[in-house]
Design a protein around this motif. Sequence first.
Motif, PDB file in Angstrom:
ATOM      1  N   PHE A  22       3.194   1.318   9.081  1.00  0.00           N
ATOM      2  CA  PHE A  22       1.770   1.223   9.418  1.00  0.00           C
ATOM      3  C   PHE A  22       1.175  -0.089   8.910  1.00  0.00           C
ATOM      4  O   PHE A  22       0.343  -0.710   9.584  1.00  0.00           O
ATOM      5  CB  PHE A  22       0.989   2.409   8.868  1.00  0.00           C
ATOM      6  CG  PHE A  22       1.226   3.688   9.610  1.00  0.00           C
ATOM      7  CD1 PHE A  22       1.250   3.727  10.989  1.00  0.00           C
ATOM      8  CD2 PHE A  22       1.440   4.869   8.926  1.00  0.00           C
ATOM      9  CE1 PHE A  22       1.472   4.893  11.687  1.00  0.00           C
ATOM     10  CE2 PHE A  22       1.662   6.055   9.599  1.00  0.00           C
ATOM     11  CZ  PHE A  22       1.677   6.066  10.989  1.00  0.00           C
ATOM     12  N   CYS A  23       1.597  -0.534   7.733  1.00  0.00           N
ATOM     13  CA  CYS A  23       1.116  -1.818   7.216  1.00  0.00           C
ATOM     14  C   CYS A  23       1.636  -2.976   8.065  1.00  0.00           C
ATOM     15  O   CYS A  23       0.931  -3.962   8.264  1.00  0.00           O
ATOM     16  CB  CYS A  23       1.528  -1.998   5.761  1.00  0.00           C
ATOM     17  SG  CYS A  23       0.568  -1.000   4.634  1.00  0.00           S
ATOM     18  N   LEU A  24       2.852  -2.847   8.571  1.00  0.00           N
ATOM     19  CA  LEU A  24       3.394  -3.871   9.452  1.00  0.00           C
ATOM     20  C   LEU A  24       2.575  -3.964  10.737  1.00  0.00           C
ATOM     21  O   LEU A  24       2.265  -5.066  11.212  1.00  0.00           O
ATOM     22  CB  LEU A  24       4.858  -3.571   9.765  1.00  0.00           C
ATOM     23  CG  LEU A  24       5.575  -4.576  10.667  1.00  0.00           C
ATOM     24  CD1 LEU A  24       5.688  -5.919   9.949  1.00  0.00           C
ATOM     25  CD2 LEU A  24       6.932  -4.056  11.046  1.00  0.00           C
ATOM     26  N   VAL A  25       2.205  -2.822  11.273  1.00  0.00           N
ATOM     27  CA  VAL A  25       1.357  -2.808  12.467  1.00  0.00           C
ATOM     28  C   VAL A  25       0.017  -3.482  12.163  1.00  0.00           C
ATOM     29  O   VAL A  25      -0.472  -4.298  12.952  1.00  0.00           O
ATOM     30  CB  VAL A  25       1.141  -1.364  12.976  1.00  0.00           C
ATOM     31  CG1 VAL A  25       0.067  -1.306  14.054  1.00  0.00           C
ATOM     32  CG2 VAL A  25       2.444  -0.789  13.492  1.00  0.00           C
ATOM     33  N   ARG A  26      -0.578  -3.185  11.008  1.00  0.00           N
ATOM     34  CA  ARG A  26      -1.857  -3.796  10.638  1.00  0.00           C
ATOM     35  C   ARG A  26      -1.711  -5.295  10.431  1.00  0.00           C
ATOM     36  O   ARG A  26      -2.593  -6.064  10.778  1.00  0.00           O
ATOM     37  CB  ARG A  26      -2.424  -3.130   9.387  1.00  0.00           C
ATOM     38  CG  ARG A  26      -3.686  -3.764   8.847  1.00  0.00           C
ATOM     39  CD  ARG A  26      -4.797  -3.903   9.865  1.00  0.00           C
ATOM     40  NE  ARG A  26      -5.252  -2.620  10.327  1.00  0.00           N
ATOM     41  CZ  ARG A  26      -6.043  -2.457  11.379  1.00  0.00           C
ATOM     42  NH1 ARG A  26      -6.486  -3.497  12.045  1.00  0.00           N
ATOM     43  NH2 ARG A  26      -6.397  -1.263  11.764  1.00  0.00           N
ATOM     44  N   SER A  27      -0.578  -5.721   9.876  1.00  0.00           N
ATOM     45  CA  SER A  27      -0.401  -7.155   9.643  1.00  0.00           C
ATOM     46  C   SER A  27      -0.232  -7.920  10.951  1.00  0.00           C
ATOM     47  O   SER A  27      -0.588  -9.086  11.035  1.00  0.00           O
ATOM     48  CB  SER A  27       0.788  -7.406   8.716  1.00  0.00           C
ATOM     49  OG  SER A  27       1.986  -7.077   9.357  1.00  0.00           O
TER      50      SER A  27
END
Length: 103
Positions: A22-27
Amino acid sequence: MEQFCDGFLTVVLVVLGILCFFCLVRSVKGPRIADRIVAVNMIGTMTMMGIAVLTVKLEEAFLADVALIYAMISFLAVVVVAKVYMGVYREKTQAEKNKKEEK
């Protein structure tokens, strides 16, 4: 009891992996640069936590050293990226200010 702890640590690793995704998607998607920097920092923090959980699960003490080194590298990377972003932001605002003064 040992079986419960092993299962719990496995669940923790899976949850950390999902949160990293999910953090990768946000980044990648993040509307602002600041969101991206924070997301990359969170990925680094969760990776360190994953290494720490693996230290306990595998009973390998050297992995704690790896987590500490990763923490230092992650911190320095985020500081450098933030410094570069601040420099770009200052240049952009200075250019806009100069444009307004010319008009």
